[in-house]
Design an enzyme around this catalytic site. Structure first.
Site, PDB file in Angstrom:
ATOM      1  N   CYS A  80      56.090  89.076  44.988  1.00 32.73           N
ATOM      2  CA  CYS A  80      56.734  87.899  44.408  1.00 32.73           C
ATOM      3  C   CYS A  80      55.956  87.540  43.142  1.00 32.73           C
ATOM      4  O   CYS A  80      54.955  88.174  42.824  1.00 32.73           O
ATOM      5  CB  CYS A  80      56.844  86.739  45.395  1.00 32.73           C
ATOM      6  SG  CYS A  80      55.299  85.979  45.902  1.00 32.73           S
ATOM      7  N   CYS A  87      60.838  88.568  41.915  1.00 33.27           N
ATOM      8  CA  CYS A  87      60.053  88.985  40.743  1.00 33.27           C
ATOM      9  C   CYS A  87      60.924  89.633  39.679  1.00 33.27           C
ATOM     10  O   CYS A  87      60.467  89.927  38.588  1.00 33.27           O
ATOM     11  CB  CYS A  87      58.900  89.902  41.133  1.00 33.27           C
ATOM     12  SG  CYS A  87      59.346  91.572  41.605  1.00 33.27           S
ATOM     13  N   CYS A  90      59.044  94.107  38.534  1.00 35.60           N
ATOM     14  CA  CYS A  90      58.621  95.088  39.521  1.00 35.60           C
ATOM     15  C   CYS A  90      58.987  96.489  39.044  1.00 35.60           C
ATOM     16  O   CYS A  90      60.152  96.769  38.773  1.00 35.60           O
ATOM     17  CB  CYS A  90      59.286  94.800  40.865  1.00 35.60           C
ATOM     18  SG  CYS A  90      58.615  95.795  42.198  1.00 35.60           S
TER      19      CYS A  90
END
Length: 139
Positions: free
Chosen positions: A13, A87, A91
């Site tokens: 996250c 996120c 990522c």
């Protein structure tokens, strides 16, 4: 005869201070060493959210010593399953990895009362993940 490989899961996250910390703690606790667990954030906070620490202690899991960690390419590459929690594009993507996106409310800036339902949802999802991985959850 070799033993089966231990599955590896990475929770990601933004701040690695709430949702991903709770998910990693539940997977570590319920998986009892049968799953390799990592968590990280695309922009890690300085500390774990105090309301998350309190909410997890209510269910007997101590995350007070945990620290948010920065997301690295190596952590993604070393994981079989990558679970993102808000996120977005931060990522990295690698072919051959299993990616899941868990849409969960962000506990940042909220009190323990607001964190409890998020904690419960994360625990349910972790139990389902363990079943999908073929790992018996601890009682």
């Amino acid at each position: 005869m070799s033993s089966p490989a231990v599955p590896s899961v990475l929770f990601v996250c933004v701040h690695n201070a709430g949702r991903s910390q709770m998910a990693a703690a539940f997977l570590t606790h319920l998986g009892q060493g049968r799953v390799q667990v990592r968590s990280a954030g695309s922009a890690p906070a300085d500390t774990v959210n105090p309301a998350v620490v309190e909410a997890m202690s209510e269910v007997g899991i101590d995350v007070s010593a945990e620290t948010p960690k920065v997301l690295t390419v190596e952590a993604v590459q070393a994981s079989d399953v990558v679970i993102t929690m808000g996120c977005g594009d931060a990522c990295p993507y690698f072919p051959g990895k299993r990616y899941l996106d868990w849409t969960l409310e962000d506990p940042a800036g909220q009190g323990v009362e607001a964190v409890r339902p998020i904690r419960q949802e994360i625990e349910q999802r972790v139990r389902c993940l363990l079943a999908e991985l073929g790992v018996q959850a601890a009682a």
